[in-house]
Design an enzyme around this catalytic site. Sequence first.
Site, PDB file in Angstrom:
ATOM      1  N   GLY A 192      -8.772  46.666  35.148  1.00  0.00           N
ATOM      2  CA  GLY A 192      -8.980  48.145  36.642  1.00  0.00           C
ATOM      3  C   GLY A 192      -9.458  47.937  37.562  1.00  0.00           C
ATOM      4  CB  SER A 193      -6.855  48.905  40.137  1.00  0.00           C
ATOM      5  OG  SER A 193      -6.797  50.430  39.328  1.00  0.00           O
TER       6      SER A 193
ATOM      7  CB  SER B 102      -9.756  53.476  38.998  1.00  0.00           C
ATOM      8  OG  SER B 102     -10.578  54.955  38.269  1.00  0.00           O
ATOM      9  CG  ASP B 103      -3.958  53.287  35.855  1.00  0.00           C
ATOM     10  OD1 ASP B 103      -3.624  53.980  35.588  1.00  0.00           O
ATOM     11  OD2 ASP B 103      -3.427  51.891  35.435  1.00  0.00           O
ATOM     12  CD  GLN B 104      -8.984  50.097  31.456  1.00  0.00           C
ATOM     13  OE1 GLN B 104      -8.904  51.207  30.855  1.00  0.00           O
ATOM     14  NE2 GLN B 104     -10.472  49.750  31.384  1.00  0.00           N
TER      15      GLN B 104
END
Length: 203
Positions: free
Chosen positions: A119-120, A83-85
């Site tokens: 966010g992903s 994930s990322d944000q």
Amino acid sequence: MDANASSFKIILGSASVARRKILAEMGYEFTVMTADIDEKGIRKEKPEELVMAIAEAKAEAILPKLPVGHYKMDAEPTLLITSDQVVVYEGMVREKPSSKEEARQFIKDYSGGHAATVGSVIITNLKTGFRKGGWDKVEIYFHEIPDEMINKLIEEGTVLYVAGGLIIEHPLILPFIKEVVGTTDSVMGLPKALTERLIKEAL
């Protein structure tokens, strides 16, 4: 606890303490692996596209380190979660502040205003190769933040290490949060509802 939690394994592809905590709160057991990628080398117009591209790059960086052949033969599937944000302010993506001055400017901007986190989450099923992702957005509205409080935050230093210098659960910031439209877990880096849904879809 998810009824079928024992029928699959999870690898969390993140060094984030907050993400580990959230995934543990969801009742999952997991191992941790980190991706060493140059996030600044990835550029996209839209924040939603950027966080998806970075989460995907993290998965691609971790895969070669894994004995994928084993996972394909395993009876139970193993899911890799990456994930990322980013923080978005007035349409601009904000990364970790590059200096105390920049962090101070970021927080001054939020004072009496608002920002968003995007966010992903991407889940890769290592047994089947199936990959599915999604993103989540949270809007955060702030009361006025006095200068002396901003100085305290900068001195304390945590804000220097987070995207956009934005922390909502920090005791010095909490009193100045007016409203959060969305969930705290999403702001902290792992949206529970989205993660839960993607896990179900990936199995």
